[in-house]
Design an enzyme around this catalytic site. Structure first.
Site: not given
Length: 758
Positions: A365, A640, A677
């Site tokens: 956030h 990853r 995406c």
């Protein structure tokens, strides 16, 4: 001579207790002289220029030679080891043709020599050397143990080497130190470091017992009240500078703060005899753990939010009075392990020029708020000892994901010039908001955004997103104390669809299971990446899928911009079963007089089997979306998130380009709309090839849209196709990136990765 494992364990423990980098290296050389019973042990680290090995610590050689003596790669015995990456064990070092005598070290009496390279993730970190006075080689046992020690220490020494804290200070010192991290919000900032909550975090709390449960509950409740007041004040202080839905993050924090899960867990620990701080630590750890194992970095970042709230509560709990209003300087770079939006709210927005976190991720956030406020931010910074730099001038480069400490005046001036140029470039990009992403030869590319929170809506619309290419529907499930009801899901989905209407919103059905744990539905697996997740999980839990589909279809009834997206498809029968369930759900809602319609239904191509079976799957779906992150990961067999192999993860690996070429070919042949995406869609170099491949819809993070739009409007699709054909001839991603970097520079588009220092 050696106790092997116990000796090594003892060495690692001593290093971990060292106060700083210099002390840690000093412990290494002292301990090794004791272990090998030699008079000399020296540690050389590779300098930032990567051209020289600098003496960083020694026991036995002249102390004042540390930091002053350096050797080029292949210069002297140490340089030879650095170049060949091979150990060297000599009986009489001075007789070797590569031996170089350095008077400053006073090493004349030493003949016996053994050096081993320090290598971490294929990168030379330095060279470790021991020397003795006798003229005989070290034993094979000693050599084997030295190699073992070097392999164990390389990872620890890499963070020290990268930090630059080991470099000498003073007139001969290097001018600055660069600290690598993760890009969270773009931009450049110069200012003074304001280090927050040093030595005061949940991880530092030790277990304590209490016999007064009521007093501990009162401590917790008081801290909650103080934080509630702080968040309310912060919302009003920053509210005018934030989009309305981003300012709603304060409401999200309040909701998490007041959630029964947190309070019930803390109360339970206190009733069992824990103090309030320990109960808070354990409760925060338990709740955050449900998110920490998620493969999806967006979901994983929610665990950071829980720890942020816990840390802030702890500070209120341990403070005898309400926390103050912070520094009054106007050029602050806020720095800490984790920085929450509650921390930001203590300051006026014009004071905060940048954010540095030694922990955390780009999708926290804090990163979202930093993007909304236009504040450069770097997360997960390695090798930075914050307490040594509090109050000092520093630089944040949000484009490269790094911060620079102890910069020279000339460097500060240069980066301030870059900052001004960057602000002018961003203003230029803002003028493109309502213009199409269209190449110079008229090829139109649709730019969508990825999202999972309402807080992401405003940045997406502000930056010209033409819809949502990926909405992650897992968040409501992971923030809930039980499976959310149909009506609860309906309210969330309706708000998201309405926020983007009439633009399309592709909602991915629940991608949970395997490594994405729910606090109320735990799944344990040996290999979560190949486990019970995505469509496999929801088909095995049909009632959950039906409930979610009903909520999505009902939310779409009056809006009409929903597109359903199926994750992790690997089999044809999975698609067939999903379609039957959708049809049954539509019939059931129609029987209830709910005016629903069948939305377009698409599949994600994320695993190799879907790629190979694509011609059989395409007749069953209305569109296809390539999940570039997972597809790269599965094609290359590279996790990853595993630092040992993460450097091998690259979307531009030739195998990935061949796979994309096949997917585009299949979709074009069947007339099926195709999008992509993931991080690849936000990589300027990759976008050059994606346009050349024929991809005409990309979904990316909101803050990346303006630059990718500028890129697309600056190139010709025919040139991109020619570039693709050249790239396909290369055998590795490094060569491909070199080609694409040169092309970006030729086109005058180097600003896409941030302005370059002069």
């Amino acid at each position: 001579m050696f106790q092997s494992l116990s000796t090594l364990t003892s060495l690692v423990q001593e290093i971990s207790r060292a106060e700083n980098a210099i002390a840690a290296m000093h412990q290494i050389v002292i301990k090794l002289t004791e272990i090998f019973e030699v008079p000399v042990c020296s540690l050389y680290l590779k300098s930032a220029s990567q051209q020289r090995l600098v003496l960083a610590a020694t026991e036995g050689l002249a102390p004042d030679s540390v930091g002053r003596v350096s050797l080029a790669l292949n210069e002297g015995l140490v340089g030879k080891i650095g170049r060949t990456l091979h150990p060297l064990n000599l009986a009489d070092a001075p007789t070797h043709d590569k031996f170089v005598y350095i008077p400053e070290t006073h090493e004349a009496p030493y003949h016996q020599f053994m050096g081993v390279p320090l290598i971490h993730l294929r990168e030379l970190i330095g060279v470790l050397v021991i020397q003795g006075t006798v003229q005989e080689k070290f034993s094979r046992e000693a050599e084997a143990f030295m190699v073992t020690i070097a392999s164990q220490l390389a990872g620890t020494l890499q963070s020290i080497q990268r930090s630059g804290d080991w470099l000498p200070q003073g007139p001969t010192a290097f001018e600055h130190n660069r600290h690598a991290g993760v890009r969270a919000a773009p931009g450049i900032a110069c200012g003074h470091l304001e280090v927050l909550h040093l030595n005061l975090s949940l991880q530092d709390i030790t277990e304590e017992r209490s016999t007064d449960a009521e007093a501990e509950l009162a401590r917790f409740d008081t801290a909650v009240e103080r934080l509630e007041e702080e968040l309310t004040l912060g919302a009003s202080r920053l509210g005018d500078n934030l989009p309305s839905d981003v300012s709603n993050l304060f409401a999200v924090y309040l909701m998490m703060l007041q959630s029964p899960e947190l309070r019930d867990a803390v109360v339970r620990h206190i009733r069992l005899g824990s103090t309030a701080p320990w109960a808070l630590r354990e409760s925060s750890r338990e709740l955050a753990a449900h998110f920490d194992n998620a493969e999806d970095p967006y979901i994983r970042a929610r665990g950071e939010d829980i720890r942020n709230i816990g840390n802030r509560l702890l500070r209120h709990m341990l403070s005898k009075k309400p926390l103050g209003n912070g520094n009054e300087r106007r050029d602050l770079l806020l720095a800490g392990d984790l920085i929450s939006i509650a921390d930001l709210s203590v300051y006026h927005p014009e004071q905060i020029k940048g954010i540095i976190c030694t922990g955390g991720s780009a999708l926290s956030h804090t990163g979202i708020v930093a993007n909304a406020l236009g504040i450069p931010a770097v997360m997960g910074v390695t090798g930075l000892d914050l307490k040594n730099h509090d109050g000092q001038l520093a630089i944040i480069d949000g484009y490269r994901g790094e911060c620079i400490t102890t910069p020279s005046d000339a460097m500060i001036n240069e980066y301030r010039r870059l900052q001004s140029a960057d602000e002018q470039f961003i203003d230029q990009l803002a003028s493109l908001r309502d213009l199409p992403a269209e190449t110079l030869d008229g090829v139109r590319v649709q730019l969508l955004t990825n999202t999972g929170l309402l807080a992401d809506v405003t940045p997406g619309r502000k930056n010209g997103a033409e819809g949502v290419g990926l909405y992650r529907s897992e968040i409501p499930f992971m923030l809930h104390e039980s499976f959310p009801t149909e009506d609860e899901q309906y309210e969330v989905y309706r708000q998201v669809l309405d926020a983007y209407a009439p633009l399309p919103v592709s909602m991915r059905t629940l991608d949970i299971g395997g490594d994405k744990q729910l606090p109320y539905f735990e799944i344990r697996e040996e290999n979560p990446f190949l486990g019970w997740r995505g469509i496999r999980f929801t088909l095995d839990n049909t009632s959950l899928l039906v409930t979610q589909l009903r909520a999505m279809l009902r939310a779409n009834a009056e809006i009409g911009n929903l597109r359903l997206l199926i994750p992790m498809v690997s089999r044809v029968d999975e698609l067939q079963t999903f379609m039957h369930i959708v049809e049954d759900t539509l019939e059931e809602l129609a029987s209830e007089d709910c005016p629903v319609a069948r939305p377009p239904i698409g599949m994600m191509v994320e695993v190799p089997s879907a790629l190979l079976l694509l011609p059989r799957m395409l007749p069953l779906v209305d569109f296809v979306s390539i999940g570039s992150n997972d597809l790269t990961q599965y094609l290359l067999a590279v996790d990853r998130n595993n630092p040992k192999v993460a450097a091998l993860f690259d979307n531009l690996n030739p195998a990935m380009l061949v796979a994309l070429e096949q997917i585009v070919s299949h979709c074009e042949a069947s007339g099926t709309p195709l999008s992509l995406c993931g991080e690849m869609a936000a990589d300027p170099a990759a976008v050059l090839l994606l346009v050349g491949l024929g991809l005409r819809t990309l979904s990316l993070s909101a803050h990346s849209i303006p630059k990718i739009k500028w890129l697309i409007r600056s190139i010709e699709s025919s040139s991109a196709r020619n570039l693709l054909q050249r790239a396909l001839q290369f055998n590795n991603e490094a060569e491909i990136r070199e080609l694409l970097g040169a092309e970006l520079r030729r086109l005058g588009l180097k600003n896409l990765t941030g302005p370059e220092p002069g």
